[in-house]
Design an enzyme around this catalytic site. Structure first.
Site, mmCIF file in Angstrom:
data_model
loop_
_atom_site.group_PDB
_atom_site.id
_atom_site.type_symbol
_atom_site.label_atom_id
_atom_site.label_comp_id
_atom_site.label_asym_id
_atom_site.label_seq_id
_atom_site.Cartn_x
_atom_site.Cartn_y
_atom_site.Cartn_z
ATOM 1 N N LYS A 48 0.950 -1.089 -0.061
ATOM 2 C CA LYS A 48 -0.010 -0.065 -0.326
ATOM 3 C C LYS A 48 1.072 1.295 -0.080
ATOM 4 O O LYS A 48 0.277 2.385 -0.293
ATOM 5 C CB LYS A 48 -0.854 -0.023 1.355
ATOM 6 N N PHE A 60 12.347 -5.919 3.832
ATOM 7 C CA PHE A 60 13.343 -6.516 4.690
ATOM 8 C C PHE A 60 12.693 -7.185 5.802
ATOM 9 O O PHE A 60 12.679 -8.430 6.003
ATOM 10 C CB PHE A 60 14.565 -5.463 5.167
ATOM 11 N N ASP A 107 9.770 -11.980 8.041
ATOM 12 C CA ASP A 107 8.760 -12.217 9.097
ATOM 13 C C ASP A 107 7.973 -13.569 8.364
ATOM 14 O O ASP A 107 7.464 -14.412 9.044
ATOM 15 C CB ASP A 107 7.752 -11.051 9.246
ATOM 16 N N ARG A 146 1.604 -13.095 0.516
ATOM 17 C CA ARG A 146 2.075 -11.991 0.875
ATOM 18 C C ARG A 146 1.792 -10.959 -0.460
ATOM 19 O O ARG A 146 2.215 -11.187 -1.398
ATOM 20 C CB ARG A 146 3.317 -11.639 1.147
ATOM 21 N N ASP A 188 7.535 -10.844 19.873
ATOM 22 C CA ASP A 188 6.437 -11.497 19.490
ATOM 23 C C ASP A 188 6.641 -12.894 19.151
ATOM 24 O O ASP A 188 5.720 -13.855 19.591
ATOM 25 C CB ASP A 188 6.131 -10.770 17.950
ATOM 26 N N PHE A 236 -2.886 0.592 14.448
ATOM 27 C CA PHE A 236 -2.750 -0.026 13.081
ATOM 28 C C PHE A 236 -2.460 -1.813 13.255
ATOM 29 O O PHE A 236 -2.969 -2.521 12.284
ATOM 30 C CB PHE A 236 -1.446 0.403 12.338
ATOM 31 N N ASP A 268 -4.491 -4.920 11.939
ATOM 32 C CA ASP A 268 -3.935 -6.255 11.219
ATOM 33 C C ASP A 268 -4.102 -7.620 11.809
ATOM 34 O O ASP A 268 -4.420 -8.313 11.187
ATOM 35 C CB ASP A 268 -2.332 -5.985 11.195
HETATM 36 C C1 IPR Z 1 1.124 -4.996 10.103
HETATM 37 C C2 IPR Z 1 2.646 -4.652 9.334
HETATM 38 C C3 IPR Z 1 3.569 -4.786 10.737
HETATM 39 C C4 IPR Z 1 3.116 -5.604 8.416
HETATM 40 C C5 IPR Z 1 2.011 -5.365 7.141
HETATM 41 O O1 IPR Z 1 2.103 -3.748 6.859
HETATM 42 P P1 IPR Z 1 1.259 -3.355 5.839
HETATM 43 O O2 IPR Z 1 -0.190 -3.602 5.981
HETATM 44 O O3 IPR Z 1 1.472 -1.668 5.648
HETATM 45 O O4 IPR Z 1 1.725 -4.087 4.600
HETATM 46 P P2 IPR Z 1 2.042 -3.467 2.840
HETATM 47 O O5 IPR Z 1 3.405 -2.751 2.772
HETATM 48 O O6 IPR Z 1 1.714 -4.936 1.932
HETATM 49 O O7 IPR Z 1 0.926 -2.481 2.498
#
Ligand code: IPR
Length: 347
Positions: free
Chosen positions: A50, A90, A95, A104, A166, A231, A235
């Protein structure tokens, strides 16, 4: 009048940065196969998100200046933004391996793609290293160069201590729900998510404009960390209630025995019988047991509990934004814009 960037405009900067990174690799006479691998890793892992973090750097800079950025200012701010996206890449590549994730951003995780496997670990390291190549290339002469370096280093470390906690709180083979608590949860999410996802982009914009005074940084941190907590709660909510085809990833928190916001909420309200169901079924690599937990979450009406939480926390954050002292260069609009990027998000 400040100007908000678009994902198209932001993504149009990446090819130039990729060229710089490839040229840097070529300066070591990297063999063609390795060079192609590196290019592919950059393109697959840095692009496609995003870009909330990345776009918040130019957006914040424009709001702080109260005007549109010049072409060069935009390129510099977007370059800092792409450094946050390389840091994100990274972390996500790493993760996904640690969590045994499947997809992903709507594709198989990088480590699961053909021929990649554990090479992905080294690819993650190279994504991180790319940050400092770009920083040296474009900001070596900036008066805040050392501050940029120290900020990226410190925020990376903060994220790593959050990730460590975590993982230690979610051992694969030992399920002990007494190990979970909202206090532990808050520590984990503040460090694994809030600093790199919310504090970093705004701090970068403040340093770029050389108005990163201790007061401005502290005021920014005091709002951006709660925003980052919110945030991560989103998630965790989407991991179970989001649509995989819409959020681009398949939820794994229940099977991964994660100290998620959802299980902590459940623990606060379950009856003894429902707690026994949690004890029997949470944190197992078993789709049937996962389904039992998902059904319990529905019985506990956690979706509504999340929506009530969202309205409360957003009200609290808006109250904090209203208290901001704008006398030293900070602007409420920076935080309102960041909040608007995530409020009621579905992915
Ligand atoms: C929850 C967070 C630590 C990992 C996902 O981040 P995000 O939703 O901004 O992911 P994107 O970079 O894919 O938009």
């Amino acid at each position: 009048m400040a100007k908000k960037t678009t994902i198209q405009e932001f993504e149009s900067v990446f090819p130039k940065l990729e060229e710089v990174l490839v040229e840097h690799a070529q300066s070591y006479k990297l063999p063609a196969q390795a060079l192609e691998w590196y290019k592919k890793s950059l393109e697959v892992n840095a692009i496609g998100g995003k870009c909330n973090r990345g776009m918040s750097v130019p957006d914040s800079a424009s709001l702080l200046l109260g005007r549109a950025l010049t072409e060069d200012e935009y390129f510099k701010a977007a370059t800092l933004g792409w450094m946050t996206e390389l840091l994100q890449a990274f972390f996500l590549v790493s993760d996904d391996i640690m969590d045994g994730s499947i997809t992903r951003r709507g594709k198989p995780c990088w480590y699961r793609q053909d021929g990649v496997g554990m090479i992905a670990i080294n690819d993650a390291f190279m994504l991180e290293a790319a940050i400092y190549t770009l920083l040296k290339k474009f900001f070596r002469d900036h008066p805040r160069y050392v501050d940029f370096l120290e900020l990226f280093h410190e925020v990376t470390y903060q994220t790593e201590i959050g990730q460590l906690c975590d993982l230690l709180t979610a051992p694969e083979d030992v399920v002990d729900l007494n190990n979970f608590s909202m206090e532990k949860y808050r520590f984990i999410v503040i460090y694994k998510t809030a600093y790199y996802s919310f504090y970093l982009p705004v701090a970068l914009a403040l340093y770029m404009l050389d108005i990163a005074t201790p007061e401005n940084l502290k005021q920014a941190e005091d709002i951006l960390i709660p925003l980052g907590e919110y945030f991560q709660v989103q998630d965790d909510y989407l991991d179970n209630f989001g649509l995989p085809e819409h959020i681009g990833k398949i939820g794994t928190d229940i099977m991964d025995n994660k100290c998620s916001w959802l299980v902590n909420q459940a623990l606060a309200i379950v009856t003894p019988e429902q707690r026994a169901v949690l004890e029997e079924n949470y944190g197992r690599k078993d789709k049937d047991k996962e389904a039992v937990i998902k059904k319990l979450y529905d019985e506990l009406n956690l979706e509504q509990r999340y929506k009530d939480y969202e309205e409360k926390v957003v009200g609290d954050i808006r109250g904090m934004i209203a208290q901001i002292d704008e006398a030293h260069g900070l602007k409420r609009g920076v935080f309102e814009a960041f909040l608007a990027k995530i409020y009621k998000r579905s992915k």
